[in-house]
Design an enzyme around this catalytic site. Structure first.
Site, PDB file in Angstrom:
ATOM      1  CG  HIS A 161      95.704  76.499  19.861  1.00 52.35           C
ATOM      2  ND1 HIS A 161      96.398  76.257  21.015  1.00 52.35           N
ATOM      3  CD2 HIS A 161      96.007  75.466  19.023  1.00 52.35           C
ATOM      4  CE1 HIS A 161      97.072  75.126  20.901  1.00 52.35           C
ATOM      5  NE2 HIS A 161      96.871  74.625  19.693  1.00 52.35           N
TER       6      HIS A 161
ATOM      7  CD  GLN B 174      98.607  64.800  15.289  1.00 49.63           C
ATOM      8  OE1 GLN B 174      97.452  64.837  14.869  1.00 49.63           O
ATOM      9  NE2 GLN B 174      99.353  65.884  15.332  1.00 49.63           N
TER      10      GLN B 174
ATOM     11  CG  ASP C 298     102.709  72.809  13.801  1.00 49.30           C
ATOM     12  OD1 ASP C 298     103.538  72.095  14.362  1.00 49.30           O
ATOM     13  OD2 ASP C 298     101.868  73.491  14.431  1.00 49.30           O
TER      14      ASP C 298
ATOM     15  CB  SER D  51     104.466  75.096  21.579  1.00 48.01           C
ATOM     16  OG  SER D  51     104.313  73.696  21.708  1.00 48.01           O
ATOM     17  CB  SER D  52     100.026  72.484  23.594  1.00 42.06           C
ATOM     18  OG  SER D  52      99.082  73.080  22.748  1.00 42.06           O
TER      19      SER D  52
END
Ligand code: PAJ
Length: 283
Positions: free
Chosen positions: A37, A61, A150, A185-186
């Site tokens: 991010h 989502q 993504d 990734s989170s």
């Protein structure tokens, strides 16, 4: 850095920025921030006068309620990370204001909804396009930054912007990885140390297939089979899909020929956490 929660307050702030001809770079996120991010914030900051980011865990989502409930939230740490990265304005809307009612409009992205992530996460891209459309209408940025982590999301957003004429330039930024290759990734926060180490084999499988492609292997069936054989060694990895597709359209292919770009895409579960990764190869 200014933190704004209300849509109107953000609109007033942006109107002021536009009056002084400032260009706006926008980075939408769902928080639980990591170096991936932050790289987007740095790109936005370098290319615009003002960097606006959003943190909003978009319920629309998530096709899996449990996944939504378990999504990591670390608001104070995120605010500090955004500020340190040079973000100017952080928008953190309240769900009640952002979605006063469940949106009745839905966006069907066509083929992209029926391949890869689209097949495995029904309704996911519809939820992404609704939240991004709303954010684009509120922020009205000059440029918006998305990660190639993504890959299909980038394709969906490019299609959204092109077909609905948003005057916004979409910038796709490279995947940031851990030293062992694991894509940041989170969701990695939910993995144990050994889970993280096992999960790094997803990238190793992609690299293994890449080496075979560069070595001249043309058959997608053989490429996929070799990747699966590699992954079979790790009982902790539950593969959801592994595909070699056209790197431009993301459509499936049977042979590596007459295309200049190939994408190897993977989704798998490790310790109950769903992970995705991809590798794009220019031939
Ligand atoms: P989120 O998963 O928080 O990701 C926000 C942005 O960071 C996305 O553009 C994503 O591709 C990018 N990103 C994540 N991991 C990355 C990595 N390892 N390297 C580079 N970029 C990375 O994607 C979403 O949120 C949401 O779908 C959103 C677009 C915010 C809409 O709700």
């Amino acid at each position: 850095m200014i933190c704004i929660r209300s849509i109107n307050a953000l609109r007033l702030h942006i109107a002021d920025e536009k009056r002084t001809s400032n260009t706006i770079g926008f980075v939408p996120t769902m928080g639980a921030l990591h170096a991936g991010h932050i790289s987007l914030i740095k790109h936005a900051k370098a290319e615009n006068n003002v960097c606006i980011a959003s943190i909003f865990v978009n319920p629309l989502q998530f096709n899996n309620v449990e996944d939504f409930k378990k999504y990591p939230i670390q608001q104070d740490a995120d605010i500090a990370l955004m500020e340190a990265a040079g973000c100017d304005v952080l928008f953190m809307p309240h769900t009640e204001e952002f979605y006063p009612t469940q949106p009745k409009i839905s966006i069907d992205v066509g083929l992209l909804d029926r391949i890869l992530e689209g097949t495995h996460r029904p309704g996911h891209f519809s939820g992404v396009t609704i939240v991004v459309t709303k954010l684009f209408n509120i922020v009205a940025p000059d440029k918006a930054y998305f990660g190639q982590k993504d890959l299909q999301q980038v394709a969906v957003i490019n299609q959204l912007v092109s077909e609905l004429n948003f005057p916004i330039e979409i910038v796709a930024c490279p995947i940031v990885r851990e030293q062992n290759g694991l894509a940041m990734s989170s969701r990695n926060m939910r993995l144990s140390n050994s889970g993280k180490s096992i999960a790094s084999n997803l990238f190793k499988a992609l690299s293994f297939i890449e080496a075979k492609i560069k070595g001249g292997e043309k058959s997608v069936t053989i490429l996929i089979a070799s990747g699966k054989t590699y992954l079979d060694q790790f009982k902790e990895i539950e593969l959801e899909y592994l595909e070699v597709v056209n790197g431009n359209s993301l459509e499936s292919i049977t042979e590596i020929k007459e295309i200049n770009k190939v994408a190897i895409c993977i989704a798998a579960h490790v310790e109950g956490v769903r992970l995705i990764d991809n590798l794009v190869i220019i031939l």
